[in-house]
Design an enzyme around this catalytic site. Structure first.
Site, PDB file in Angstrom:
ATOM      1  N   ARG A  76      -1.579  -6.883   1.897  1.00  0.00           N
ATOM      2  CA  ARG A  76      -0.863  -5.814   2.607  1.00  0.00           C
ATOM      3  C   ARG A  76       0.247  -6.296   3.529  1.00  0.00           C
ATOM      4  NH1 ARG A  76      -4.390  -1.224   3.410  1.00  0.00           N
ATOM      5  NH2 ARG A  76      -2.603  -0.298   4.469  1.00  0.00           N
ATOM      6  N   PRO A  83     -11.010  -8.697   8.296  1.00  0.00           N
ATOM      7  CA  PRO A  83     -11.878  -9.774   8.783  1.00  0.00           C
ATOM      8  C   PRO A  83     -12.181  -9.588  10.273  1.00  0.00           C
ATOM      9  CG  PRO A  83      -9.995 -10.627   7.559  1.00  0.00           C
ATOM     10  CD  PRO A  83      -9.747  -9.175   7.756  1.00  0.00           C
ATOM     11  N   GLU A  84     -13.456  -9.661  10.633  1.00  0.00           N
ATOM     12  CA  GLU A  84     -13.883  -9.531  12.023  1.00  0.00           C
ATOM     13  C   GLU A  84     -14.480 -10.879  12.458  1.00  0.00           C
ATOM     14  OE1 GLU A  84     -16.219  -5.891  12.398  1.00  0.00           O
ATOM     15  OE2 GLU A  84     -14.909  -4.867  10.977  1.00  0.00           O
TER      16      GLU A  84
END
Ligand SMILES: [Zn+2]
Length: 274
Positions: free
Chosen positions: A112, A2-3
């Site tokens: 993750r 996510p940016e």
């Protein structure tokens, strides 16, 4: 990962569910995601505090709390914050569950396990060193030019360095460089004034369009209601390896720049001369 547009979307869409709500319980299914203080203290101090607001700084989400603390969330590679009516059924990879006083729960889902939670008195200890926000008034073409033209590092590395400019990650840096026809390996100090002005304009255009499209769901990004963003349908190069460039038909290539996969068109973005 996510940016800026994805984190901005998560923040905007969480706000109506959490502002003014009191945290009644915190269940840590993966305590390793709490970086400070200890997981026990994190829980103890959070419970009973009211969430008074959420902002975004770069890719961080600071949650303001009634007791004066700030909980800072970073979604990292694969994190999502999901809103649920209750905790009867948790999604796979749920790592933390925040129970709110109206019964709503916020689930931090993270395949993750790189996501990070912090509870701090002074938010600047975490986000104080970030560079300017791309939408800040102070982030002018001149400021961008000063950031880039003083440096010989590859443009891709400079645009994604959070202490130089906050919030731009790999995908949106690739898109911005394609938009100005600059190869990701070109040195920062090789940009002309005209290219800097265009890059400044394109960064803002690309990020604001991605926010309008609620972020890019190229892999594990979800909005708080579990739905996907559609910003990736606008991508010209990012995640389009071997697909044809929309401008010239050349297959999109991918290289590593400082460990980051970087997508570009070899024709529209010519390699810098050695
Ligand atoms: Zn092309």
């Amino acid at each position: 990962m996510p940016e800026l547009p994805e984190v901005e979307t998560v923040k905007n869409e969480l706000l109506p569910y959490v502002v003014g709500r009191k945290i009644t319980d915190v269940v840590l299914l993966w305590a390793g995601m709490v970086k400070e203080p200890s997981p026990e203290e994190f829980r103890k101090r959070l419970i009973g505090q009211k969430i008074t607001g959420i902002t975004r700084r770069g890719k961080y989400m600071p949650f303001s709390l009634s007791g004066g603390d700030t909980m800072i969330v970073h979604l990292k590679m694969t994190g999502s914050l999901l809103v649920q009516k209750d905790s009867a059924e948790l999604p796979p990879y749920a790592r933390a569950v925040f129970h709110l006083d109206e019964g709503t729960v916020i689930v931090f889902r993270d395949l993750r396990k790189f996501g990070v939670l912090r509870l701090v008195k002074d938010r600047d200890t975490v986000i104080g060193k970030l560079g300017p926000e791309p939408f800040d008034e102070g982030f002018t073409p001149k400021v961008l030019g000063e950031i880039l033209t003083k440096r010989k590092a590859p443009l891709k590395a400079l645009l994604t360095e959070q202490t130089l400019i906050a919030g731009i990650g790999s995908m949106y840096a690739d898109e911005a460089l394609f938009a100005i026809g600059a190869h990701p390996m070109r040195p920062g100090n090789s940009l002309s004034l005209k290219e800097i002005n265009k890059l400044h304009r394109e960064i803002r255009r690309i990020l604001s369009e991605a926010i309008e499209n609620k972020g890019a769901s190229v892999d594990t990004y979800y909005r708080p209601d579990g739905s996907r963003g559609t910003a990736h349908y606008q991508f010209k190069v990012a995640h389009r390896f071997k697909e044809k460039c929309y401008v010239c038909g050349t297959p999109i290539d991918r290289i590593k720049v400082r460990q980051r996969g970087s997508y570009f068109c070899p024709h529209c973005q010519p390699a810098p001369k050695q």
